[in-house]
Design an enzyme around this catalytic site. Structure first.
Site, PDB file in Angstrom:
ATOM      1  N   GLU A  17      15.228 -36.360   7.234  1.00 29.51           N
ATOM      2  CA  GLU A  17      15.630 -35.567   5.953  1.00 29.51           C
ATOM      3  C   GLU A  17      16.179 -35.935   4.640  1.00 29.51           C
ATOM      4  O   GLU A  17      16.289 -37.674   5.110  1.00 29.51           O
ATOM      5  CB  GLU A  17      17.064 -35.546   6.286  1.00 29.51           C
TER       6      GLU A  17
ATOM      7  N   SER B  32      13.903 -28.384   2.910  1.00 32.64           N
ATOM      8  CA  SER B  32      13.332 -28.525   4.134  1.00 32.64           C
ATOM      9  C   SER B  32      12.147 -27.855   4.902  1.00 32.64           C
ATOM     10  O   SER B  32      11.240 -28.164   5.352  1.00 32.64           O
ATOM     11  CB  SER B  32      14.227 -28.687   4.939  1.00 32.64           C
TER      12      SER B  32
ATOM     13  N   HIS C 281      22.304 -35.837   5.049  1.00 30.76           N
ATOM     14  CA  HIS C 281      22.096 -34.964   4.077  1.00 30.76           C
ATOM     15  C   HIS C 281      23.511 -34.883   3.544  1.00 30.76           C
ATOM     16  O   HIS C 281      24.230 -35.395   4.548  1.00 30.76           O
ATOM     17  CB  HIS C 281      21.593 -33.500   5.013  1.00 30.76           C
TER      18      HIS C 281
ATOM     19  N   ASP D 210      11.130 -34.736   4.884  1.00 32.32           N
ATOM     20  CA  ASP D 210      10.210 -33.805   4.918  1.00 32.32           C
ATOM     21  C   ASP D 210      10.946 -32.897   2.878  1.00 32.32           C
ATOM     22  O   ASP D 210       9.693 -32.623   2.347  1.00 32.32           O
ATOM     23  CB  ASP D 210      11.648 -32.510   5.071  1.00 32.32           C
ATOM     24  N   HIS D 211      11.500 -33.812   2.732  1.00 31.59           N
ATOM     25  CA  HIS D 211      11.293 -34.058   0.641  1.00 31.59           C
ATOM     26  C   HIS D 211      12.500 -35.142   0.577  1.00 31.59           C
ATOM     27  O   HIS D 211      12.845 -35.920   1.119  1.00 31.59           O
ATOM     28  CB  HIS D 211      11.566 -32.837   0.332  1.00 31.59           C
TER      29      HIS D 211
END
Length: 625
Positions: free
Chosen positions: A274, A313, A430, A484-485
């Protein structure tokens, strides 16, 4: 209307002062002020033209006039509060996404637990301000604006032309005298996307984003191109010979033989990290937060210039797991036509005897992930409810360490003769950055920061690979670690490319020779690269490149990046930028900066437009099957 203008201009001036260095950099103070008046007029026209045009008809009778006056008063109050709420939400949204509120604002509303917990823990000051200021605004409106108990009446011969006149003011809702109404592209006059949005207002940007999202599941069409030209361009850019594409119904489907044949099929484990951007990774010139990943990079195949396809995501999932390029629409993870028989790594591996599992520490219904995976080749989902009772559970689910422990035990229990594929999606990195106590030194104080969360995530990753290296599945398993990013995608560029730069590493027992891949790469290249390294051959519709092929590594490489309504196609250091309702532009990305390229590059623009149009058709017409 005066109250609305006051709120909009107080907000705009505050945002402009906050972002004044960026406005000054592109000399756009005049743009912000002039276009601000224009788009405030657009919003007021949208909200008030129809009620105003109805008012003369209501003034034909005392009872209807009084009732309509009360309605207008209530309508004005609700509209004012909505507008003020959006402006109060804007600073926090800009801080996270570097733009005014867009479709993400409503897309997240369905996940009260995760989003609500994040807001309470990270944005409590903004919530408190809204709880104080919105009632105060309502009280002030109520005292200054009251329905007239004896409204003026009009005869029919005056009401009709007055209504027509007021209705004709709908042109204010267009913001333009031309044949096209004003839209955000009308203010996109600088190279800084946030500066271009400051003249707008947040209720307008949200309404426009919803309008654009609902127009088509395939998103914005940047340019129309003949289908034959689109397919010829996309096929050519795969680097494969033209004769491998033989299925007219699925025009990119092709058979590809592995460059690395093996006697035994390898297991595959993808660790989707993440929000792990390059600025957090020491090996990539970032902060020293990832000592374990930096060390592991010397043991596998490391991607020096890998770029995410988007900022969510689900965008990373569709690129890594399905090899699907991005569009401006919602990710295919959430769209109707991709919930069954959409081509993924799991659906490719199933005929080869693989069992596929999705491991996630949170609730798998988030972003529609469970439905997408179970409809597209996965056999089961392991999620928060399957975590042990003593697991650390935060706002977004179980910690990375607990998730890796569950996955490791499952891998150990797999029969030796049954190959498996696992997607392990982490979430500790996150907001609001909750993680358990662990034997590593915090990077900073206070504890709940992104830098400390990244360091914990790296600690959990390192511990997992220590376990995996001692396991019986290590020698027959290929691992991919990829983000994911990025955590925050922001910057004074039309597309902040440096914030799309992410780590990517392939390692495991079968990787005998460490390697650095220096060509530009996209997340959509990972699936074809992995299946080739696994020794598997077969048919697939992927347009990504097998970067284990030395011939592909010698090419300039390309990456496709979707940033809200803007798409960038980068080949080497040349970038084509596509925006709605405006001409494509060519730019150069050098030393972390994206600048206009006065030379121009029509061939690159053609490639960018072809890939954007292809992704739309591939979804709409079921080509990715």
């Amino acid at each position: 209307m005066l109250a609305m203008l006051a709120v909009l201009w107080l907000s705009r001036i505050g945002l402009a002062l906050w972002q004044s260095p960026r406005i000054a950099e592109v000399q756009a103070w005049g743009l912000v002020l002039r276009q601000g008046l224009r788009f405030d007029g657009v919003l007021l026209g949208l909200l008030w033209t129809l009620p105003a045009a109805i008012t003369p008809w209501m003034a034909l009778h005392p009872d209807s006039a009084r009732a309509w006056g009360r309605f207008l008063w209530a309508y004005g109050l609700l509209a004012l509060l909505l507008l003020a709420f959006m402006e109060l939400s804007t600073p926090a949204f800009i801080a996270q996404y570097d733009s005014r509120p867009n479709y993400l604002f409503v897309e997240y509303l369905g996940y009260a637990k995760e989003v609500g917990g994040t807001l309470v823990k990270d944005y409590w000051a903004h919530l408190l301000a809204a709880l104080v200021l919105l009632p105060a605004l309502a009280l002030g409106y109520g005292r200054l604006s009251r329905p007239d108990p004896t409204p003026a009446l009009l005869p029919l011969w005056q009401a009709v032309p007055l209504s027509v006149l007021l209705l004709s003011l709908a042109i204010a809702g267009r913001g333009s005298l031309g044949h096209r109404p004003a839209n955000p592209a009308s203010a996109a006059l600088t190279a800084d996307h946030l500066v271009n949005e400051l003249p707008l207002n947040s209720l307008y940007t949200l309404m426009y984003a919803i309008y654009q999202a609902r127009k088509s599941e395939a998103g914005i069409t940047y340019a129309e191109m003949p289908r034959a030209q689109v397919l010829d361009t996309v096929r050519r850019e795969t680097g494969l010979p033209a004769d491998v594409f033989a299925d007219d119904g699925r025009p990119t489907r092709h058979h590809r033989a592995s460059l690395h044949p093996r006697t035994r099929p390898l297991n595959l484990v993808i660790v989707l990290e993440e929000s792990l951007g390059a600025e957090f990774v020491g090996r990539m010139g970032g902060l020293p937060l990832t000592p374990n990943l930096d060390r592991l990079a010397d043991e596998g195949i490391w991607f020096e210039r890998l770029y995410a396809t988007g900022t969510r995501s689900v965008r990373g999932i569709e690129a890594v797991v399905a090899g699907f390029p991005p569009t401006s629409a919602v990710s295919t993870v959430k769209l109707a036509k991709s919930q069954r028989d959409f081509f993924t790594l799991a659906s490719f591996l199933k005929p080869h005897g693989y069992e596929s599992t999705f491991y996630y520490g949170g609730e798998s219904h988030f972003d529609n992930m469970r439905s997408y995976f179970m409809g597209n080749g996965f056999d089961r989902v392991v999620e928060q409810k399957d975590m042990p009772r003593d697991a650390f559970i935060g706002t977004w689910g179980a910690s990375d360490g607990d998730l890796f422990d569950v996955a490791h035990r499952a891998f150990e229990a797999q029969p030796a003769d049954k190959p498996f594929f696992a997607l392990v999606f982490t979430s500790s990195n996150h907001a609001p950055f909750e993680f358990p106590e662990a034997p590593f030194t915090l990077h900073e104080q206070p504890r709940a920061t992104v830098n400390n969360a990244v360091k914990y995530a790296d600690h959990a990753l390192g511990h997992f690979f220590e376990q995996a290296r001692r396991s019986r599945y290590w020698d027959n398993t290929l691992f991919l670690v990829v983000a994911d990013h990025n955590s925050r995608v922001y910057g004074p560029s039309l597309v902040p490319i440096e914030r799309f730069h992410i780590p990517g590493l392939i390692l495991g027992g079968p990787v005998k020779q460490p390697q650095r891949i220096t060509t530009v790469a996209s997340q959509i290249d990972l699936a074809p690269t992995l299946v080739s390294l696994m020794g598997l051959s077969g048919e697939r519709p992927w347009i990504g490149r097998d970067l284990s092929d030395p011939a592909q590594q010698q090419r300039p490489g390309r990456a496709i990046m979707q940033f809200d309504k803007t798409q960038a196609y980068m080949e080497g250091n040349d970038v084509a930028v596509l925006q709605p309702d405006t001409s494509a532009r060519t730019m150069r990305y050098e030393q972390g900066q994206l600048r206009d390229n006065p030379v121009g590059n029509p061939a690159l623009i053609e490639k960018a437009q072809a890939h954007a149009r292809f992704a739309q058709w591939a979804y709409q017409e079921g080509w990715h099957r």
